[in-house]
Write a protein that holds these residues in place. Structure first.
Motif, PDB file in Angstrom:
ATOM      1  N   MET A   1       0.835  -1.182   0.000  1.00 36.47           N
ATOM      2  CA  MET A   1       0.000   0.000   0.000  1.00 36.47           C
ATOM      3  C   MET A   1       0.884   1.251   0.000  1.00 36.47           C
ATOM      4  O   MET A   1       1.826   1.362   0.778  1.00 36.47           O
ATOM      5  CB  MET A   1      -0.897  -0.009   1.241  1.00 36.47           C
ATOM      6  CG  MET A   1      -1.775   1.208   1.369  1.00 36.47           C
ATOM      7  SD  MET A   1      -2.885   0.989   2.776  1.00 36.47           S
ATOM      8  CE  MET A   1      -2.770   2.577   3.499  1.00 36.47           C
ATOM      9  N   ALA A   2       0.595   2.173  -0.877  1.00 40.97           N
ATOM     10  CA  ALA A   2       1.351   3.425  -0.942  1.00 40.97           C
ATOM     11  C   ALA A   2       1.019   4.291   0.270  1.00 40.97           C
ATOM     12  O   ALA A   2      -0.097   4.258   0.794  1.00 40.97           O
ATOM     13  CB  ALA A   2       1.014   4.163  -2.225  1.00 40.97           C
ATOM     14  N   THR A   3       1.996   5.045   0.704  1.00 38.81           N
ATOM     15  CA  THR A   3       1.795   5.964   1.827  1.00 38.81           C
ATOM     16  C   THR A   3       2.311   7.338   1.448  1.00 38.81           C
ATOM     17  O   THR A   3       2.965   7.522   0.427  1.00 38.81           O
ATOM     18  CB  THR A   3       2.533   5.483   3.097  1.00 38.81           C
ATOM     19  OG1 THR A   3       3.928   5.397   2.819  1.00 38.81           O
ATOM     20  CG2 THR A   3       2.007   4.142   3.573  1.00 38.81           C
ATOM     21  N   LEU A   4       2.012   8.280   2.314  1.00 41.62           N
ATOM     22  CA  LEU A   4       2.499   9.646   2.179  1.00 41.62           C
ATOM     23  C   LEU A   4       3.618   9.869   3.185  1.00 41.62           C
ATOM     24  O   LEU A   4       3.541   9.386   4.311  1.00 41.62           O
ATOM     25  CB  LEU A   4       1.381  10.648   2.482  1.00 41.62           C
ATOM     26  CG  LEU A   4       0.143  10.611   1.596  1.00 41.62           C
ATOM     27  CD1 LEU A   4      -0.961  11.453   2.222  1.00 41.62           C
ATOM     28  CD2 LEU A   4       0.483  11.105   0.199  1.00 41.62           C
ATOM     29  N   ARG A   5       4.618  10.589   2.793  1.00 45.84           N
ATOM     30  CA  ARG A   5       5.641  11.071   3.730  1.00 45.84           C
ATOM     31  C   ARG A   5       5.191  12.469   4.131  1.00 45.84           C
ATOM     32  O   ARG A   5       5.010  13.332   3.266  1.00 45.84           O
ATOM     33  CB  ARG A   5       7.005  11.105   3.058  1.00 45.84           C
ATOM     34  CG  ARG A   5       8.099  11.684   3.900  1.00 45.84           C
ATOM     35  CD  ARG A   5       8.536  10.712   4.965  1.00 45.84           C
ATOM     36  NE  ARG A   5       9.444  11.407   5.877  1.00 45.84           N
ATOM     37  CZ  ARG A   5       9.515  11.148   7.148  1.00 45.84           C
ATOM     38  NH1 ARG A   5       8.786  10.194   7.675  1.00 45.84           N
ATOM     39  NH2 ARG A   5      10.345  11.805   7.914  1.00 45.84           N
ATOM     40  N   VAL A   6       4.971  12.693   5.425  1.00 44.65           N
ATOM     41  CA  VAL A   6       4.403  13.958   5.901  1.00 44.65           C
ATOM     42  C   VAL A   6       5.410  14.690   6.784  1.00 44.65           C
ATOM     43  O   VAL A   6       6.008  14.088   7.683  1.00 44.65           O
ATOM     44  CB  VAL A   6       3.095  13.716   6.698  1.00 44.65           C
ATOM     45  CG1 VAL A   6       2.500  15.044   7.155  1.00 44.65           C
ATOM     46  CG2 VAL A   6       2.101  12.928   5.871  1.00 44.65           C
ATOM     47  N   GLU A   7       5.567  15.974   6.514  1.00 46.10           N
ATOM     48  CA  GLU A   7       6.396  16.868   7.328  1.00 46.10           C
ATOM     49  C   GLU A   7       5.525  18.042   7.749  1.00 46.10           C
ATOM     50  O   GLU A   7       5.022  18.770   6.899  1.00 46.10           O
ATOM     51  CB  GLU A   7       7.590  17.386   6.530  1.00 46.10           C
ATOM     52  CG  GLU A   7       8.538  16.318   6.043  1.00 46.10           C
ATOM     53  CD  GLU A   7       9.354  15.671   7.143  1.00 46.10           C
ATOM     54  OE1 GLU A   7       9.581  16.328   8.185  1.00 46.10           O
ATOM     55  OE2 GLU A   7       9.769  14.520   6.958  1.00 46.10           O
ATOM     56  N   LEU A   8       5.332  18.206   9.052  1.00 45.25           N
ATOM     57  CA  LEU A   8       4.565  19.337   9.597  1.00 45.25           C
ATOM     58  C   LEU A   8       5.542  20.189  10.401  1.00 45.25           C
ATOM     59  O   LEU A   8       6.121  19.709  11.383  1.00 45.25           O
ATOM     60  CB  LEU A   8       3.429  18.834  10.486  1.00 45.25           C
ATOM     61  CG  LEU A   8       2.644  19.865  11.288  1.00 45.25           C
ATOM     62  CD1 LEU A   8       1.981  20.886  10.380  1.00 45.25           C
ATOM     63  CD2 LEU A   8       1.613  19.181  12.163  1.00 45.25           C
ATOM     64  N   VAL A   9       5.745  21.422   9.953  1.00 45.80           N
ATOM     65  CA  VAL A   9       6.703  22.297  10.620  1.00 45.80           C
ATOM     66  C   VAL A   9       6.079  23.655  10.895  1.00 45.80           C
ATOM     67  O   VAL A   9       5.229  24.135  10.153  1.00 45.80           O
ATOM     68  CB  VAL A   9       7.999  22.474   9.796  1.00 45.80           C
ATOM     69  CG1 VAL A   9       8.718  21.160   9.621  1.00 45.80           C
ATOM     70  CG2 VAL A   9       7.728  23.116   8.461  1.00 45.80           C
ATOM     71  N   ALA A  10       6.525  24.247  11.990  1.00 49.69           N
ATOM     72  CA  ALA A  10       6.174  25.626  12.322  1.00 49.69           C
ATOM     73  C   ALA A  10       7.394  26.479  12.009  1.00 49.69           C
ATOM     74  O   ALA A  10       8.467  25.963  11.712  1.00 49.69           O
ATOM     75  CB  ALA A  10       5.796  25.730  13.799  1.00 49.69           C
ATOM     76  N   ALA A  11       7.231  27.775  12.101  1.00 45.01           N
ATOM     77  CA  ALA A  11       8.329  28.689  11.788  1.00 45.01           C
ATOM     78  C   ALA A  11       9.555  28.425  12.658  1.00 45.01           C
ATOM     79  O   ALA A  11      10.679  28.612  12.216  1.00 45.01           O
ATOM     80  CB  ALA A  11       7.858  30.133  11.956  1.00 45.01           C
TER      81      ALA A  11
END
Length: 86
Positions: A1-11
């Protein structure tokens, strides 16, 4: 199953990163859902909740204030002025 690579960043900090099966966020044009295979896109993020659904079904939630969200080649990047996990 394909997945997403997720990056959540603030300033000023990295908030969360990892693999997910879906990301839902609020943009200035409304709420969007991103799945693996989504076409490349860049959108302006509105203040609100970002929901990251992991492969096991667990949901990571964060409050994000203003910024942008992009997806390309199954990599989702969320950059916010302020962001924190809830």
């Amino acid at each position: 199953m394909a997945t997403l690579r997720v990056e959540l960043v603030a300033a000023d900090q990295a908030v969360w990163s990892g693999e997910a099966k879906m990301v839902v966020a609020k943009t200035v044009e409304g709420e969007i859902g991103l799945l693996p295979g989504h076409e490349p896109m860049l959108a302006i993020l509105s203040s609100g909740e970002v929901r990251i659904t992991l492969a096991e079904g667990e949901v990571v939630k964060a409050n994000a204030e203003d910024g942008f969200i992009s997806i390309e080649h199954n990599v989702v990047t969320v950059v916010a002025r302020n962001a924190s996990l809830i």
